[in-house]
Scaffold this active site. Structure first.
Site, PDB file in Angstrom:
ATOM      1  N   ASP A 206       0.747  -0.990   0.105  1.00 33.44           N
ATOM      2  CA  ASP A 206      -0.093   0.112   0.209  1.00 33.44           C
ATOM      3  C   ASP A 206       0.884   1.196  -0.100  1.00 33.44           C
ATOM      4  O   ASP A 206       1.920   1.120   0.130  1.00 33.44           O
ATOM      5  CB  ASP A 206      -0.949  -0.163   1.260  1.00 33.44           C
ATOM      6  CG  ASP A 206      -0.223   0.102   2.473  1.00 33.44           C
ATOM      7  OD1 ASP A 206       0.963  -0.047   2.782  1.00 33.44           O
ATOM      8  OD2 ASP A 206      -0.627   0.801   3.281  1.00 33.44           O
ATOM      9  N   GLU A 209       3.500   1.548   2.431  1.00 29.41           N
ATOM     10  CA  GLU A 209       4.460   0.678   2.221  1.00 29.41           C
ATOM     11  C   GLU A 209       4.729  -0.419   3.374  1.00 29.41           C
ATOM     12  O   GLU A 209       5.654  -0.849   3.701  1.00 29.41           O
ATOM     13  CB  GLU A 209       5.906   1.278   2.451  1.00 29.41           C
ATOM     14  CG  GLU A 209       5.894   2.432   1.280  1.00 29.41           C
ATOM     15  CD  GLU A 209       7.068   3.142   0.884  1.00 29.41           C
ATOM     16  OE1 GLU A 209       7.762   3.863   1.878  1.00 29.41           O
ATOM     17  OE2 GLU A 209       7.927   2.927  -0.276  1.00 29.41           O
TER      18      GLU A 209
HETATM   19  C1  NOJ Z   1       6.558   6.771   3.552  1.00 28.43           C
HETATM   20  C2  NOJ Z   1       5.283   7.195   3.071  1.00 28.43           C
HETATM   21  O1  NOJ Z   1       4.477   6.630   3.819  1.00 28.43           O
HETATM   22  C3  NOJ Z   1       5.205   6.907   1.542  1.00 28.43           C
HETATM   23  O2  NOJ Z   1       3.769   7.168   1.138  1.00 28.43           O
HETATM   24  C4  NOJ Z   1       6.176   7.600   0.757  1.00 28.43           C
HETATM   25  O3  NOJ Z   1       6.294   7.094  -0.679  1.00 28.43           O
HETATM   26  C5  NOJ Z   1       7.563   7.258   1.227  1.00 28.43           C
HETATM   27  N1  NOJ Z   1       7.675   7.661   2.765  1.00 28.43           N
HETATM   28  C6  NOJ Z   1       8.643   8.279   0.675  1.00 28.43           C
HETATM   29  O4  NOJ Z   1       8.299   9.722   0.987  1.00 28.43           O
END
Ligand code: NOJ
Length: 425
Positions: A206, A209
């Site tokens: 998701d 991550e």
């Molecule tokens: C964590 C975030 O949950 C995610 O959406 C994002 O892509 C990464 N950090 C990098 O910014």
């Protein structure tokens, strides 16, 4: 950068210009206008500072590479994520369409960098023969593969990149540059749409991550990408591989996640969570189209189920044991929000980007009702409206009715939006 645009960042910082109402600080419209005017340029410049090759904060990033953050420790975000980059580029393209002509070179660099990135073999797979490598979430800023352990693949990135590039292509077509749209940009879009058409029904990680499954945010953006990709292909006279999947994706989006009250953020997985997650609110912002109908299959901010979902998500944080900062705040007022109630990342605190996104969601819905000149409340959305407008009933409100309540309801939703902006950060 997180997943939200400078529009949101500008909104959340509006606390700088506040007056006090009902014990909480509400921004004054005139102050807010001055603030937004000033902040807009600052926010944009700070985004550009994170883009290679010349961004002042990202030495070493190749041309067109959008770096998530200059931070190299706790956390180390000195990488480029397909999702973050595409959402950032969509904002840059929107600003370009609004007249910031100097941004076109950033868009062109992005197109070229992504054309290269799509072909980089990585831990998610390869470009040929099956395109699986396109689902890799994260790369080094010099456009090489990132080999560390990670939650992969993530299937929203290709859809978001296609959405951004489709917006640019539509501008090219309207400005006598159809050939460029067809020969330079379309091949990159087509790679992403093929990927979406082939893999939308496979699980992945998701947007946070963390969860492997099917993510509402990913499905919602996949639908938009295929629907808009199909229209673009038709207008430039090419075939779109994958776009024929759009109706099936719409069906999955509308039926599989809905539990009668809200959209469960992640399905086809065992999360042990209640399923109420900002995933389902920011998805509507990223597919927002002011001219779309509230019944559109993409599930727009003004959608009845979307509003019921919004209420369920926000109410999950009206819990002073979880978030003491929200104690004693009425149902009619905005509160501090986080990603989901079970979050433990950096102690799982409220995150101002999410609080600001609640305001953005409501502003978007108001813009849609204004455009349509009507607002329908049904059984599904009634509870959302009654929190902020207690005499709301199930009916269609229009400005033309005698003693119309249409303006009052829009004012109540706007005030609710404003109260999220005013939440102390
Ligand atoms: C964590 C975030 O949950 C995610 O959406 C994002 O892509 C990464 N950090 C990098 O910014």
């Amino acid at each position: 950068m997180g997943v939200l645009s400078t529009k949101s960042i500008a909104l959340l910082s509006a606390l700088a210009a506040c007056s006090v109402t009902n014990g909480r600080s509400l921004p004054r419209a005139d102050d807010l206008d001055v603030f937004v005017q000033k902040q807009r340029a600052l926010s944009l410049q700070n985004v550009l500072n994170n883009i290679g090759p010349d961004g002042s904060r990202v030495a070493g990033a190749k041309a067109g590479v959008i770096v998530a953050s200059p931070s190299t420790e706790n956390p180390n975000y000195f990488y480029t994520w397909s999702r973050d980059a595409a959402l950032t580029m969509k904002m840059i393209i929107d600003e370009f369409l609004l007249g910031e002509e100097q941004l076109e070179s950033y868009i062109e660099d992005y197109v070229h960098s992504q054309a290269m990135l799509q072909t980089v073999t990585n831990p998610s797979g390869t470009f040929l023969p099956n395109g699986a490598g396109i689902g890799e979430p994260k790369y080094n800023v010099d456009l090489t593969r990132f080999n560390g352990a990670w939650g992969r693949p993530q299937r929203d990135g290709p859809a978001l990149r296609a959405i951004a590039l489709i917006a640019y292509s539509n501008w090219l077509i309207s400005n006598d540059q159809e050939d460029k749209a067809k020969t330079v940009v379309w091949p990159v879009i087509q790679n992403d749409l093929s990927y979406v058409g082939q893999y939308w029904n496979s699980t992945g990680f998701d947007l946070w991550e963390e969860v492997q499954g099917s993510s509402f945010f990913a499905t919602q953006n996949q639908f938009r990408a295929l629907a808009e990709g199909s229209a673009l292909a038709e207008s430039i006279g090419v075939q779109c591989t994958g776009c024929d999947q759009a109706p099936q994706v719409a069906c999955f989006l509308n039926e599989a996640y809905w539990n009668g009250e809200y959209f469960i953020a992640n399905i086809n997985s065992n999360t042990g969570r209640n399923g109420r997650d900002a995933n389902t609110v920011i998805g509507a912002i990223s597919v927002f189209d002011v001219n779309a109908s509230c019944d559109d299959a993409s599930i727009q901010p003004c959608n009845s189920r979307g509003l019921s979902n919004f209420k369920a998500f926000v109410d999950a944080f009206r819990n002073s044991t979880l978030y003491p900062i929200n104690e004693g705040i009425s149902q009619a007022e905005g509160i501090a929000l986080g990603r989901y109630t079970e979050d433990v990342y950096f102690d799982g605190n409220p995150w101002y980007l999410i609080t600001a996104s609640a305001a953005e969601y409501l502003y978007d819905a108001v813009a849609q009702w204004k455009t349509q000149g009507s607002l329908t409340i049904d059984e599904t959305s009634l509870a959302f409206f009654q929190d902020i407008y207690p005499t709301a009933r199930t009916k269609t409100y229009t400005p033309k009715d005698k003693c119309s309540e249409f303006p009052s309801i829009l004012a109540a939703v706007t005030k609710y939006a404003e109260s999220f902006v005013a939440v102390p950060t």
